[in-house]
Write a protein that holds these residues in place. Structure first.
Motif, short mmCIF file in Angstrom:
data_model
loop_
_atom_site.label_atom_id
_atom_site.label_comp_id
_atom_site.label_asym_id
_atom_site.label_seq_id
_atom_site.Cartn_x
_atom_site.Cartn_y
_atom_site.Cartn_z
N ALA A 73 36.57 35.61 33.27
CA ALA A 73 37.67 35.50 32.85
C ALA A 73 38.10 36.78 32.31
O ALA A 73 39.11 37.37 32.06
CB ALA A 73 38.56 33.97 32.10
N GLN A 76 39.03 40.46 33.70
CA GLN A 76 40.05 40.08 34.22
C GLN A 76 41.22 41.26 34.08
O GLN A 76 41.16 41.30 32.94
CB GLN A 76 41.27 39.54 34.87
CG GLN A 76 39.78 38.06 35.47
CD GLN A 76 40.40 36.13 35.77
OE1 GLN A 76 42.00 36.50 35.68
NE2 GLN A 76 40.40 35.76 36.65
N ASN A 132 42.68 30.95 30.45
CA ASN A 132 42.62 31.74 31.30
C ASN A 132 41.37 30.74 31.79
O ASN A 132 40.96 31.09 33.17
CB ASN A 132 42.92 32.85 31.45
CG ASN A 132 44.40 33.41 30.98
OD1 ASN A 132 45.40 33.65 31.90
ND2 ASN A 132 44.92 33.31 29.73
N TYR A 136 41.12 28.84 35.52
CA TYR A 136 39.79 29.78 35.69
C TYR A 136 38.42 29.29 37.02
O TYR A 136 37.93 29.07 37.92
CB TYR A 136 39.61 31.00 35.20
CG TYR A 136 38.14 31.81 35.88
CD1 TYR A 136 38.72 33.30 37.26
CD2 TYR A 136 36.37 31.38 36.81
CE1 TYR A 136 37.67 33.53 37.91
CE2 TYR A 136 35.67 32.04 37.38
CZ TYR A 136 36.32 32.92 38.17
OH TYR A 136 35.32 34.02 39.26
#
Length: 166
Positions: A73, A76, A132, A136
């Protein structure tokens, strides 16, 4: 809530219910950080990076199986921001059971009281990033919706009240 063609559209109960038949979570559209900036790099630029590193350490201690999701994550280039979502209560309870032990452990390790007003919001900033990670790792069915910021003045609130109630 969003504006389309000058018309105020609200995410109403019926819209939420319809979306929840198809999806596990309704999310705000991801915020693109730029092709040259990851979630980790953006945190380092805007906040105190040792806090995010501590979050990883705490996650390693409490939920070690989630470290690959954390690392993925953080690489990203877009993230779900604002700590906003709609989900069913059992899924929300699962998220809270994962998030709050991490935040409570971080609260014991981060001396935030002498920080400026902005950086005192550390747990909100960290929870955005951790959300997040959780999304994920959970592999949920998600749908994204626009988020609009509304100005905060009395005339606008009155206008909005009339639109909602008529």
């Amino acid at each position: 809530m969003s504006f389309q063609g000058g018309v105020l559209l609200l995410l109403r109960k019926t819209g939420i219910e319809a979306a929840m038949k198809k999806y596990d979570v309704i999310l705000p559209k991801k915020v693109f950080l730029g092709k040259d900036q990851t979630i980790f790099e953006q945190y380092a630029k805007e906040h105190i990076i040792t806090d995010l590193n501590l979050a990883r350490e705490v996650l390693q201690e409490i939920f070690p199986d989630d470290i690959p999701a954390f690392d993925a994550a953080m690489k990203q280039h877009a993230m779900y921001a604002f700590n906003m979502f709609c989900m069913r209560k059992p899924l929300f309870d699962s998220y809270c059971a994962w998030l709050f032990p991490v935040l409570f452990a971080l609260e014991k390790r981060i001396d935030y009281k002498k920080r400026d007003r902005y950086q005192k919001r550390v747990f909100g900033f960290l929870s955005e990033r951790l959300f997040n990670v959780w999304i994920y790792r959970m592999h949920l069915r998600t749908v994204e919706r626009n988020v609009r910021f509304l100005r905060d003045d009395k005339s606008f609130r009155n206008w909005l009240w009339k639109k909602i109630n008529f």
